[in-house]
Design a protein around this motif. Structure first.
Motif, mmCIF file in Angstrom:
data_model
loop_
_atom_site.group_PDB
_atom_site.id
_atom_site.type_symbol
_atom_site.label_atom_id
_atom_site.label_comp_id
_atom_site.label_asym_id
_atom_site.label_seq_id
_atom_site.Cartn_x
_atom_site.Cartn_y
_atom_site.Cartn_z
ATOM 1 N N VAL A 142 67.747 98.086 72.882
ATOM 2 C CA VAL A 142 68.180 99.238 72.104
ATOM 3 C C VAL A 142 69.613 99.553 72.485
ATOM 4 N N PHE A 143 70.512 99.528 71.518
ATOM 5 C CA PHE A 143 71.907 99.853 71.823
ATOM 6 C C PHE A 143 72.211 101.288 71.445
ATOM 7 N N VAL A 144 72.732 102.024 72.397
ATOM 8 C CA VAL A 144 73.058 103.433 72.186
ATOM 9 C C VAL A 144 74.514 103.656 72.582
ATOM 10 N N ASN A 145 75.008 104.876 72.361
ATOM 11 C CA ASN A 145 76.448 105.049 72.501
ATOM 12 C C ASN A 145 76.910 105.776 73.748
ATOM 13 N N SER A 146 76.012 106.118 74.641
ATOM 14 C CA SER A 146 76.487 106.724 75.885
ATOM 15 C C SER A 146 75.512 106.403 77.000
ATOM 16 N N ARG A 147 75.992 106.535 78.202
ATOM 17 C CA ARG A 147 75.126 106.273 79.349
ATOM 18 C C ARG A 147 73.951 107.227 79.366
ATOM 19 N N ARG A 148 74.270 108.483 79.082
ATOM 20 C CA ARG A 148 73.210 109.478 79.142
ATOM 21 C C ARG A 148 72.111 109.151 78.135
ATOM 22 N N ASN A 149 72.559 108.747 76.933
ATOM 23 C CA ASN A 149 71.577 108.364 75.929
ATOM 24 C C ASN A 149 70.768 107.158 76.366
ATOM 25 N N ALA A 150 71.417 106.244 77.029
ATOM 26 C CA ALA A 150 70.697 105.053 77.479
ATOM 27 C C ALA A 150 69.590 105.465 78.448
ATOM 28 N N GLU A 151 69.910 106.357 79.362
ATOM 29 C CA GLU A 151 68.910 106.776 80.341
ATOM 30 C C GLU A 151 67.806 107.592 79.690
ATOM 31 N N ALA A 152 68.215 108.519 78.827
ATOM 32 C CA ALA A 152 67.205 109.362 78.164
ATOM 33 C C ALA A 152 66.286 108.502 77.320
ATOM 34 N N SER A 153 66.870 107.569 76.606
ATOM 35 C CA SER A 153 66.063 106.709 75.742
ATOM 36 C C SER A 153 65.104 105.845 76.567
ATOM 37 N N ALA A 154 65.584 105.325 77.669
ATOM 38 C CA ALA A 154 64.727 104.480 78.504
ATOM 39 C C ALA A 154 63.542 105.285 79.041
ATOM 40 N N LYS A 155 63.795 106.526 79.405
ATOM 41 C CA LYS A 155 62.692 107.364 79.908
ATOM 42 C C LYS A 155 61.630 107.546 78.836
ATOM 43 N N ARG A 156 62.077 107.801 77.623
ATOM 44 C CA ARG A 156 61.093 107.977 76.542
ATOM 45 C C ARG A 156 60.350 106.678 76.273
ATOM 46 N N LEU A 157 61.093 105.571 76.283
ATOM 47 C CA LEU A 157 60.472 104.285 75.949
ATOM 48 C C LEU A 157 59.516 103.824 77.040
ATOM 49 N N ALA A 158 59.735 104.328 78.258
ATOM 50 C CA ALA A 158 58.838 103.950 79.351
ATOM 51 C C ALA A 158 57.404 104.373 79.040
ATOM 52 N N ASP A 159 57.265 105.479 78.321
ATOM 53 C CA ASP A 159 55.914 105.909 77.953
ATOM 54 C C ASP A 159 55.265 104.928 76.986
ATOM 55 N N VAL A 160 56.090 104.326 76.152
ATOM 56 C CA VAL A 160 55.573 103.340 75.191
ATOM 57 C C VAL A 160 55.150 102.054 75.905
ATOM 58 N N THR A 161 56.000 101.581 76.801
ATOM 59 C CA THR A 161 55.718 100.301 77.443
ATOM 60 C C THR A 161 54.611 100.415 78.476
ATOM 61 N N GLU A 162 54.563 101.539 79.169
ATOM 62 C CA GLU A 162 53.611 101.690 80.265
ATOM 63 C C GLU A 162 52.169 101.398 79.829
ATOM 64 N N LYS A 163 51.845 101.902 78.664
ATOM 65 C CA LYS A 163 50.476 101.737 78.157
ATOM 66 C C LYS A 163 50.118 100.286 77.898
ATOM 67 N N ARG A 164 51.116 99.463 77.747
ATOM 68 C CA ARG A 164 50.844 98.094 77.288
ATOM 69 C C ARG A 164 51.010 97.057 78.392
ATOM 70 N N LEU A 165 51.044 97.499 79.628
ATOM 71 C CA LEU A 165 51.227 96.549 80.730
ATOM 72 C C LEU A 165 49.895 96.040 81.249
ATOM 73 N N THR A 166 49.898 94.792 81.682
ATOM 74 C CA THR A 166 48.726 94.292 82.397
ATOM 75 C C THR A 166 48.844 94.717 83.849
ATOM 76 N N SER A 167 47.757 94.644 84.586
ATOM 77 C CA SER A 167 47.833 95.107 85.973
ATOM 78 C C SER A 167 48.719 94.167 86.803
ATOM 79 N N GLU A 168 48.725 92.895 86.409
ATOM 80 C CA GLU A 168 49.625 91.953 87.067
ATOM 81 C C GLU A 168 51.078 92.396 86.907
#
Length: 836
Positions: free
Chosen positions: A260-286
């Motif tokens: 995901v390309f965003v236009n500021s560092r702050r946005n990059a961090e904020a976006s990653a935090k939100r997206l972490a909720d999306v990815t977390e659910k889909r991880l295997t235990s490994e």
DNA sequence: GAAATAGCGATGTAGACAGCATGTC
DNA sequence: CTACATCGCTATTTC
């Protein structure tokens, strides 16, 4: 065309390619071969990212070497230099030697002379040419990667001039210029007298589209439904969508990753935090387990908030990526993404320009970026967006890549199609005819003997891309005259009618790779210092005697924040009474040592180099203006030069931002913790290192200039340089210079009464061991590096450490405060010199 | 009555090359 | 001359 049919390559190479699965050249590669890349012909390849440009370069370089020549591969970034080197090293078994030369990673000149392929940044090549590296004459093939960067106003002219010089040195030189698809590749080809290969072909199909409402519309007319719930954001929906899509039939990889390309560092961090909720659910235990380990490695890189936030995201399978990260952070994230552990990265443009990180789906969320000069949000260049979109599609993994722009309404969707999807990239325009660029390059051209007259300079400039493009004939000549006047006025060149020669200082400036304007500023500052030495020293002494004032006005503030200043950790009186002469910290009240305060002070020198155009300054945030105005008056006696009037808005503002930057360096050199610095200046760990590195370089240059014009300042300058280099107060300079000893260990040793290398050679081993927190291997390495004859710790009992209560206390505190990339392994502490 | 939420103004904005001497791949 | 997302705060609504 079959790779087996390729002629002119070192024996074994075609077979090797076949073993890699490359039997057939891609169409653009075949075109390049037909155009004669393997026969020494110059070539411009204007093709999409990831369409096999590197192989074209390799074919050119390998065939050049086979003919007995030598090849140079020019990259725009240091990180790419190591990436390319690693790639080219697979040819070593066929007798091809590969070397790298960049500012921070260099091999000796002689060694490079024996290598067949050399990878270097454009600035490094420029510098090598300026300094007459002997092997430059032997080059027969030069590859310029990402040559469209000649359009860059800051660094483009360097590439342009360097290519010109290389061609002039060696008229038969083969030039292979690799470019993204741009508007005017024929201009580049004409400039380089090269054949042009132009292609839109890519090995993996790229679908470009815009998401609006509940669907993506692609350029091929197809649509894909991606529902966005009310109140939800588009980006997480798109990331989740592709992660859940395992319908590529290739393997069971459980869906694709996104960038995901965003236009500021702050946005990059904020976006990653939100997206972490999306990815977390889909991880295997490994995956969770492996990610947890990477998260720990990230925390070990640096003890800062940025690092912590990143680690938290990574543990959940998401990450952010921007220039505020330390280099180690970046590579950990990139590697984990390539290994498909990290499912999504939110990034600023660092990632689009950097090392190869392909992804199933690329989301260009922000297509506008704030631009101060423009005065608002400016749309990104088509080329830049195309570069980002080009990251879509992992070879061998994805059936095709998808690049998606985001629109909030139908009008924007249509605009995005027009502006970016259907549009061709902008033409490349030379930025050479600007004063800052010519200042540097004209001086270098004269100093290294490429031209001795004004006419000669103009003739050389006539061979550049700028000259083939300009429709304003007088401009280059006019700017040249301005620049020559400037260089003459500052004593870098002398003119005699038409003749131009570099002065001795001019030669030094060129060799040091300084912007002449930086050199002029430094020279002025040093001269000013020697003229005002007595007066300023009196002012400084006056203050020191006047009261037991705090060394720094903000000490109280720090104390309120619960922060313990480094100076307070220093025992008031040296642990041993004899006084080693290594210089004590400036203690405030009645001093028992001679008051031979050095001048200029470290802060003064930091400020001096921070106000040169070669230093990227921090800029003032709200409230900073007041804070630093006050600091400016307080530290005024230390600053080298007259503070501009507060009413000279621009100049004063610059003076203050230089002061702010200088203060960051001073904090670093006062052993303030990294996390404290990041917090106080609103920067990331990567920024600190960047500033420190630049300061180190500029102070090194200042040291040499001082030697040339006024040797009285050399010692203070060298000391200031070493203090930034190691990040220590002056009393630790000796210790921190030992390999394996950084700012933390040096301080601990010092507190244990070991103040110099000599002490280390004599000291009781158990004391050393305790100061190094009981790490035997580390202690041995340190003792050995300090030149001790019997470094072995075998005869030292562990229990000895317990006999030293102070050290035990230190251990506990350090665990808490360590912020320096110290991992808990024996090789833990990198020397502070080797960032990056 | 606590918590969720809407509204508001203040705030801040991408990136990154180079010397030299040494050590290292 | 130009923007916009985010953050921290307060006012308001909601359960």
């Amino acid at each position: 065309m079959k790779t087996a049919d390729l002629a002119g390559l070192p024996p074994g190479v075609p077979e090797h390619l076949r073993d890699e699965g490359i039997e057939e050249l891609y169409p653009p590669q075949a075109e390049a071969v037909e155009a004669g890349v393997t026969a020494g012909e110059s070539l411009v390849a204007s093709v999409p990212t990831a369409s096999g440009k590197t192989l074209v370069a390799e074919l050119a370089m390998l065939s050049a070497v086979e003919r007995g020549g030598k090849a140079l591969y020019i990259v725009p970034l240091r990180a790419l230099a190591s990436e390319k080197k690693a790639e080219f090293e697979r040819w070593e078994e066929y007798g091809i030697d590969v070397g790298v030369s960049t500012g921070n990673y260099d091999s000796s000149g002689e060694w490079l002379a024996s290598q067949d392929i050399i990878v270097a940044t454009s600035e490094k090549v420029d510098s090598l040419v300026r300094n007459n590296a002997p092997w430059v004459d032997d080059l027969s093939c030069v590859v310029a990667d990402e040559v469209h960067l000649v359009d860059d106003s800051h660094r483009g002219p360097t590439l342009e001039v360097t290519l010109g010089k290389l061609r002039k040195i060696n008229p038969g030189l083969q030039v292979v210029a690799l470019s993204a698809t741009v508007g005017n590749p024929e201009d580049i080809a004409e400039w380089l007298d090269a054949e042009l290969v132009e292609s839109e072909w890519r090995p993996i199909d790229l679908k470009m589209g815009v998401h609006y409402g509940n669907a993506i519309t692609f350029d091929d007319g197809s649509q894909r439904e991606v529902r966005v719930g009310k109140g939800d954001r588009q980006t997480p929906a798109l990331v989740a969508d592709i992660l859940d899509d395992d319908g590529d039939g290739e393997d069971d990889d459980g869906g694709g990753s996104s960038l995901v390309f965003v236009n500021s560092r702050r946005n990059a961090e904020a976006s990653a935090k939100r997206l972490a909720d999306v990815t977390e659910k889909r991880l295997t235990s490994e995956e969770r387990g492996e990610l947890a380990e990477i998260a720990q490695e990230i925390r070990d890189v640096s003890d800062t908030e940025t690092s912590d936030t990143l680690a938290n995201c990574v543990a959940k399978g998401a990450a952010f990526h921007h220039a505020g990260l330390a280099a180690d952070h970046r590579s950990l994230v990139e590697d984990a993404f390539r290994e498909r552990l990290i499912k999504v990265i939110s990034a600023t443009p660092t990632l689009a320009a950097g090392v190869n990180t392909p992804s199933r789906r690329v989301i260009v969320r922000d297509w506008q970026r704030y631009d101060g000069d423009f005065g608002g949000m400016k749309p990104l260049d088509v080329l830049e967006v195309h570069q980002m979109m080009g990251r879509a599609g992992r070879p061998g993994l994805d059936p095709y890549g998808e690049a998606v722009l985001l629109a909030k309404n139908a009008d924007t969707r249509d605009e995005l199609f027009e502006r970016y999807i259907w549009a061709d990239a902008e033409p490349v325009r030379s930025k050479l005819a600007a004063e800052p660029a010519l200042r540097t390059h004209l001086l270098a051209t004269v100093a290294s003997g490429f031209a001795h007259t004004r006419e000669g300079l103009l003739e050389f400039l006539d061979q550049t891309l700028y000259a083939t493009q300009t429709d304003e004939p007088g401009r280059l000549e006019r700017v040249t005259d301005n620049v020559l006047d400037y260089l003459e006025a500052n004593g870098f060149v002398e003119r005699d009618g038409d003749g131009v020669t570099a002065t001795s200082v001019g030669h030094t400036v060129s060799r040091l790779y300084l912007d002449p304007m930086s050199a002029a500023e430094i020279i002025d500052g040093l001269r000013w210092a020697s003229d005002h030495r007595e007066e300023k020293l009196r002012e400084l002494e006056g203050e020191a005697d006047g009261s037991a004032r705090e060394n720094r006005a903000d000490a109280e503030v720090d104390a309120d924040a619960g922060f313990q200043r480094a100076s307070e950790m220093v025992p008031e009186e040296g642990t041993d009474a004899d006084g080693d002469g290594g210089g004590d910290a400036e203690s405030d009240d009645d001093v028992e040592f001679e008051t031979d305060r050095t001048y200029p002070t470290a802060l003064g020198l930091f400020h001096l180099v921070c106000r040169t155009p070669d230093m990227y300054q921090l800029y003032l945030k709200s409230g900073d203006r007041e804070e630093y105005t006050e600091l400016c008056y307080e530290r005024e006696p230390e600053l080298l030069g007259n503070t501009p009037s507060e009413y000279e808005d621009v100049r004063f503002e610059e003076w203050l931002s230089a002061l702010k930057t200088a203060r960051l360096l001073e904090d670093w050199a006062d052993e303030v913790d990294e996390d404290r610095i990041t917090e106080r200046y609103g920067v990331g760990p990567g920024d600190i290192r960047g500033k420190v590195e630049t300061a180190e370089w500029l102070l090194g240059a200042a040291e040499q200039l001082a030697g040339e014009i006024d040797a009285s300042a050399t010692v203070p300058v060298r000391e200031a340089k070493m203090r930034v280099q190691y990040g220590v107060r002056d009393e630790l300079i000796d210790l921190a210079g030992i390999r394996g000893v950084g700012r933390k260990r040096a301080r601990r040793l010092f507190e244990a009464g070991i103040q110099t290398r000599a002490d280390l050679r004599e000291a009781d081993k158990s004391v050393v061991l305790a100061a190094l927190r009981g790490r035997r291997k580390t202690a041995e390495n340190v003792l050995e590096a300090a030149g001790r004859k019997d470094p072995s710790m075998d005869d030292v009992r562990e229990a000895d450490a317990e006999d030293l209560p102070e050290a035990t206390f230190e251990t506990a505190k350090d665990r808490r405060e360590d912020g320096d990339g110290e991992a808990d392994d024996p090789e833990e502490q990198a020397s502070l010199g080797d960032f990056g």
